[in-house]
Write a protein that holds these residues in place. Structure first.
Motif, PDB file in Angstrom:
ATOM      1  N   TYR A  97       0.810  -1.227   0.000  1.00  0.00           N
ATOM      2  CA  TYR A  97       0.000   0.000   0.000  1.00  0.00           C
ATOM      3  C   TYR A  97       0.843   1.276   0.000  1.00  0.00           C
ATOM      4  O   TYR A  97       0.343   2.360   0.333  1.00  0.00           O
ATOM      5  N   GLY A 100      -0.768   3.640  -2.118  1.00  0.00           N
ATOM      6  CA  GLY A 100      -2.214   3.692  -1.909  1.00  0.00           C
ATOM      7  C   GLY A 100      -2.770   2.295  -1.736  1.00  0.00           C
ATOM      8  O   GLY A 100      -2.096   1.307  -2.053  1.00  0.00           O
ATOM      9  N   ASP A 138      -4.359   6.730   2.330  1.00  0.00           N
ATOM     10  CA  ASP A 138      -4.068   6.952   0.910  1.00  0.00           C
ATOM     11  C   ASP A 138      -3.843   8.430   0.576  1.00  0.00           C
ATOM     12  O   ASP A 138      -4.605   9.296   1.023  1.00  0.00           O
TER      13      ASP A 138
END
Ligand code: LRH
Ligand code: MN
Length: 382
Positions: A97, A100, A138
């Motif tokens: 991640y 994001g 994010d």
């Protein structure tokens, strides 16, 4: 208005992660007696309810609270006297991640993130939880790094897939945060973005206001009043801060702000089961269970003061344009010492008038230090 009855019915949710070790990027200080697993976290959270009487549920965070048998964990919660509250997803600690999670340019990474969110709904089913709390770290750090518009499209797709998975009595709360860990664009940076996504989805999608997630100087009670008017205030992540997302004890940095927020909650019809009053804090240097007890008491005190506002006198002053008069009505309530009232209430609830003193005298702190030897202490795992 029966202020005591309203205070007796207060429901503040404690966060499982507040009982584990936490800190900053500089240092996570370990404390003796800290839980080693979700079962011990629930036992500690139960102490907060035992001495305050108004903290009957505990929010879980996945995977920090991952267990083999969630129904058994829910049974254990009941055995120690609490219930399972919101389930918090975590798509901010996996190497995949980095660019994001649900907004990642790569469809495979997005699928993985959505898979985790859907797993959290399964855990809601297994524990009887009605609330999924979604916070996304994010964002991007540099202009041009990714397409701002496309990331919103990806976010919307993921949210609608999760929304479709919710059961009829379930909802999700979308949390916004101005910055950190992203430092240029955060994909859900403010209440307006969260509100717009929730409005598009439907009634089971609401906004959670984390009191540490705003730009300095933001009038949070305005956001509360507005979201309540729209029926989109799902809950709070209560904490306080002097600078950024400090996650300090709610009411510690700015008790007057907490009072103003609770006044708008009450005025807006939000003081009840539809709005989740959750704590989201880290006790980096102070003992954790007393830190939670003190935090619950801070919310109780702000709520009691807000309930004591003379609404009729305030309305009269406001409608007659009596600026100073109106302000004085609110300040009279805020300047009221409600500690005797709360002490009385606790005695009527068969509790000790001072929960901090009662917890210290209970010997629980010494018991867990003696018992919890060995094993790995719980923490954020960051
Ligand atoms: C993000 C946040 C979010 C949680 C985390 C523990 O800053 O407020 O609510 O998932 O803290
Ligand atoms: Mn939060």
């Amino acid at each position: 208005m029966d202020v005591k009855a309203l205070l007796r019915a207060q429901h503040i949710e404690t966060p499982s992660w507040a009982f584990g070790n936490s800190g900053t990027r500089f240092k996570v200080f370990a404390q003796r007696g800290v839980p080693r697993d979700p079962y011990e976290k629930l036992a500690d959270a139960a102490q907060v309810h035992r001495f305050t009487g108004v903290a009957p549920t505990v929010a879980l965070h996945i995977p920090w609270d991952r267990v083999d048998d969630y129904a058994d964990l829910a049974r254990h919660a009941r055995d120690v006297g609490v219930g399972i509250g919101a389930i918090n997803s975590n798509v901010f600690q996996d190497d995949d991640y980095m660019l994001g999670s649900v907004t990642h340019p790569d469809a495979g990474v997005r699928r993985k993130a959505i898979g985790h969110l859907l797993e959290c709904v399964d855990i809601m089913d297994a524990t009887g939880s009605g609330t999924l709390k979604l916070w996304f770290s994010d964002g991007i750090n540099y202009p041009g790094q990714d397409d701002i518009r496309a990331r919103q499209d990806r976010l919307a797709d993921a949210l609608s897939e999760v929304y479709a998975r919710l059961g009829p009595s379930q909802r999700f709360l979308l949390e916004y945060k101005l910055f950190e860990p992203a430092f240029y664009v955060t994909d859900v940076p403010d209440w307006g973005t969260a509100y717009a996504h929730c409005l598009r989805l439907g009634p089971q999608a609401q906004v959670v206001v984390d009191t540490g997630h705003h730009a300095p100087g933001t009038n949070i009670e305005f956001i509360v009043a507005f979201l309540l008017r729209e029926g989109k205030l799902g809950g709070f992540d209560f904490n306080s801060r002097f600078y950024a997302d400090d996650d300090l004890m709610v009411g510690a940095a700015d008790p007057f702000q907490l009072f103003r927020i609770m006044y708008e909650v009450i005025r807006g019809g939000g003081y009840g089961p539809d709005v989740a009053f959750m704590l989201d804090q880290c006790h980096n240097i102070e003992p954790k269970i007393p830190g939670q007890i003190r935090s619950v008491m801070n919310v109780q005190e702000a709520t009691a003061k807000a309930l004591l506002v003379d609404r009729a006198a305030l309305g009269d002053a406001q409608s007659s344009g009596d600026v100073l008069g109106a302000n004085a009505v609110l300040m009279d309530a805020y300047n009221t010492d409600v500690r005797p009232l709360l002490g009385e209430l606790r005695e009527e609830m068969s509790l000790a008038p001072d929960p901090m003193k009662a917890y210290a005298a209970s010997g629980y702190a010494e018991k867990i230090v003696a018992e919890r030897v060995g094993g790995a202490q719980a923490g954020w795992g960051a």
